[in-house]
Enzyme design. Structure first.
Site, PDB file in Angstrom:
ATOM      1  N   HIS A 130      -1.563   0.451  -6.414  1.00 36.51           N
ATOM      2  CA  HIS A 130      -0.712   0.730  -5.458  1.00 36.51           C
ATOM      3  C   HIS A 130       0.462  -0.135  -5.689  1.00 36.51           C
ATOM      4  CE1 HIS A 130       0.375   2.273  -1.344  1.00 36.51           C
ATOM      5  NE2 HIS A 130       1.158   1.481  -1.719  1.00 36.51           N
TER       6      HIS A 130
ATOM      7  N   HIS B  59       5.009  -0.957  -5.523  1.00 34.76           N
ATOM      8  CA  HIS B  59       6.351  -0.679  -5.370  1.00 34.76           C
ATOM      9  C   HIS B  59       7.056  -1.277  -6.189  1.00 34.76           C
ATOM     10  CE1 HIS B  59       5.748   1.801  -1.652  1.00 34.76           C
ATOM     11  NE2 HIS B  59       4.661   0.649  -1.600  1.00 34.76           N
TER      12      HIS B  59
ATOM     13  N   LYS C  91       2.004  11.063  -3.393  1.00 40.42           N
ATOM     14  CA  LYS C  91       1.744  10.364  -2.247  1.00 40.42           C
ATOM     15  C   LYS C  91       2.368  11.332  -1.190  1.00 40.42           C
ATOM     16  CE  LYS C  91       1.238   6.316   0.032  1.00 40.42           C
ATOM     17  NZ  LYS C  91       2.025   5.316  -0.243  1.00 40.42           N
TER      18      LYS C  91
ATOM     19  N   HIS D  68      -0.624   7.635   2.772  1.00 47.24           N
ATOM     20  CA  HIS D  68      -0.381   6.446   3.834  1.00 47.24           C
ATOM     21  C   HIS D  68      -1.098   7.160   4.887  1.00 47.24           C
ATOM     22  CE1 HIS D  68       2.308   3.248   5.325  1.00 47.24           C
ATOM     23  NE2 HIS D  68       1.679   3.741   6.618  1.00 47.24           N
TER      24      HIS D  68
ATOM     25  N   HIS E 266      -4.106   1.418   0.915  1.00 43.77           N
ATOM     26  CA  HIS E 266      -3.984   0.133   2.033  1.00 43.77           C
ATOM     27  C   HIS E 266      -4.729   0.162   3.319  1.00 43.77           C
ATOM     28  CE1 HIS E 266      -0.645   2.511   3.376  1.00 43.77           C
ATOM     29  NE2 HIS E 266       0.328   1.969   2.416  1.00 43.77           N
TER      30      HIS E 266
ATOM     31  N   ASP F  65      -0.063  -3.131  -3.004  1.00 47.38           N
ATOM     32  CA  ASP F  65       1.148  -2.547  -2.190  1.00 47.38           C
ATOM     33  C   ASP F  65       2.282  -3.773  -2.223  1.00 47.38           C
ATOM     34  OD1 ASP F  65       2.574  -0.876  -0.770  1.00 47.38           O
ATOM     35  OD2 ASP F  65       1.475  -1.624   1.295  1.00 47.38           O
TER      36      ASP F  65
END
Ligand code: NCD
Ligand code: ZN
Length: 349
Positions: free
Chosen positions: A13, A15, A98, A135, A173, A246
């Protein structure tokens, strides 16, 4: 000198952001991870196979010379995603989709408003073998921010898991004992990622002695009993729980702001942060499963064939990193000392 050699880890996970930011974020992750699940919350979001593959090429172009780092691509689900988008995504080599409830986090305004309306899309994902990454927080204004993960399990997640027993679902997460219990009690198609910040910190680290914006992420840090439940879970070596940093970079001025944005940029010290907490818990022997084995096993991908060595040698996370355009960023754990250091990565076994 104590050292630890493990199968090379992956980050499930992450970004990266886009454009100029890639020159910073891609090498930081390719430093210690062989693969990463790349989150699609760009502006505009990555909503179809074509956008995902174009983004993949931009990431690959930002890899350091000689790196074999492999980005695994995801689509951002919206209320206009169709089953045909899923078929096209599978054909193009997209790994997962996602699900962000609308407004849940950074760049999620375009996301899903009525989750039930997406069931035909989940059906297509189940058939095509794409994973659903969630999420898991409700966004209703009247639900307390500390209760949003638990409310999501009760309102949505338990129903999704029941309705699609063959769909692989990753509860991303996770931050609460409730989430840890839900995942450990669910069927073996349900897994979870855990970040370094939710293992190392609790909400005191966000709020006691002043607001600490660099520890602000979503889902927000919870009370220490929840932190302890996550620690116990990784210490138990349960293979449903695996590494997902994350890592979520933001400019320093956007974090240190009257309305600071959510996200911890942990890529700079990712594997070392996990080694730190596993060592503190007295379970450094469990790091390899969590970081390198359970993730690929859950995704149905081969384990990495190279190894990575960490040594016990204190080092300090930098106070700040500066992008080529002059933008400053503050890495997670900035200025703090970590006990484990990456010595060499991607060694041939
Ligand atoms: C992430 C981001 O900045 O993109 N922020 C965060 O606090 N984790 C989004 C997300 O994963 O929720
Ligand atoms: Zn994220």
């Amino acid at each position: 000198m104590q050292s630890l050699t493990i199968v090379t880890p992956d980050d499930w996970h992450l970004h990266f952001r886009d454009n100029e930011m890639l020159a910073e974020t891609v090498p930081a992750t390719a430093r210690c991870f062989q693969r990463a699940i790349v989150m699609p919350n760009l502006v505009p979001p990555v909503v179809n196979a074509e956008m995902a593959m174009a983004y993949k090429s931009r990431i690959e172009a930002a890899r350091p010379e000689g790196s074999t780092f492999e980005p695994l691509m995801t689509l951002f689900l919206t209320n206009t995603t169709t089953p045909q988008d899923i078929v096209d995504a599978k054909t193009a080599g997209v790994t997962a989709c996602k699900l962000y409830p609308a407004g849940a986090t950074t760049n999620s305004d375009a996301a899903v408003k009525g989750i039930k309306a997406l069931y035909p899309v989940f059906q297509a994902m189940q058939e095509q073998g794409l994973l659903l990454l969630i999420h898991g927080e409700v966004t209703e204004h009247h639900i307390d921010i500390f209760d949003r993960e638990k409310a999501f399990i009760d309102t949505h997640l338990s129903h999704i898991v029941d309705a699609f027993p063959d769909l692989k679902v990753v509860f991303e997460h996770i931050t609460t004992a409730d989430a840890a219990e839900f995942v450990s009690g669910a069927n073996d198609k349900v897994g979870a990622t855990i970040t370094p910040q939710h293992l190392l910190l609790n909400r005191n680290d966000l709020l006691v002695g002043g607001v600490r914006p660099h520890n602000y992420c979503l889902p927000v840090l919870k009370r220490n009993t929840h932190q302890k439940a996550l620690q116990d879970m990784v210490a138990s070596g349960n293979p449903k729980f695996f590494l997902g940093t994350d890592s979520a970079p933001h400019a320093k001025h956007k974090k240190e702001n009257a309305c600071g944005c959510a996200g911890c940029y942990s890529a700079w010290s990712a594997i070392e942060l996990y080694a730190e907490i596993f060592d503190q818990l007295g379970v450094i022997d469990k790091l390899e499963g969590f970081a390198s084995l359970y993730g690929p096993d859950f995704y149905g991908l081969p384990r990495n064939t190279t190894t990575t060595t960490l040594i016990k040698e204190p080092w300090q996370v930098p106070d700040q990193v500066t992008l080529a355009d002059g933008t400053d960023m503050v890495p997670f754990y900035a200025g703090q000392t970590l006990q484990w250091k990456l010595e060499s990565a991607f060694q041939n076994a």
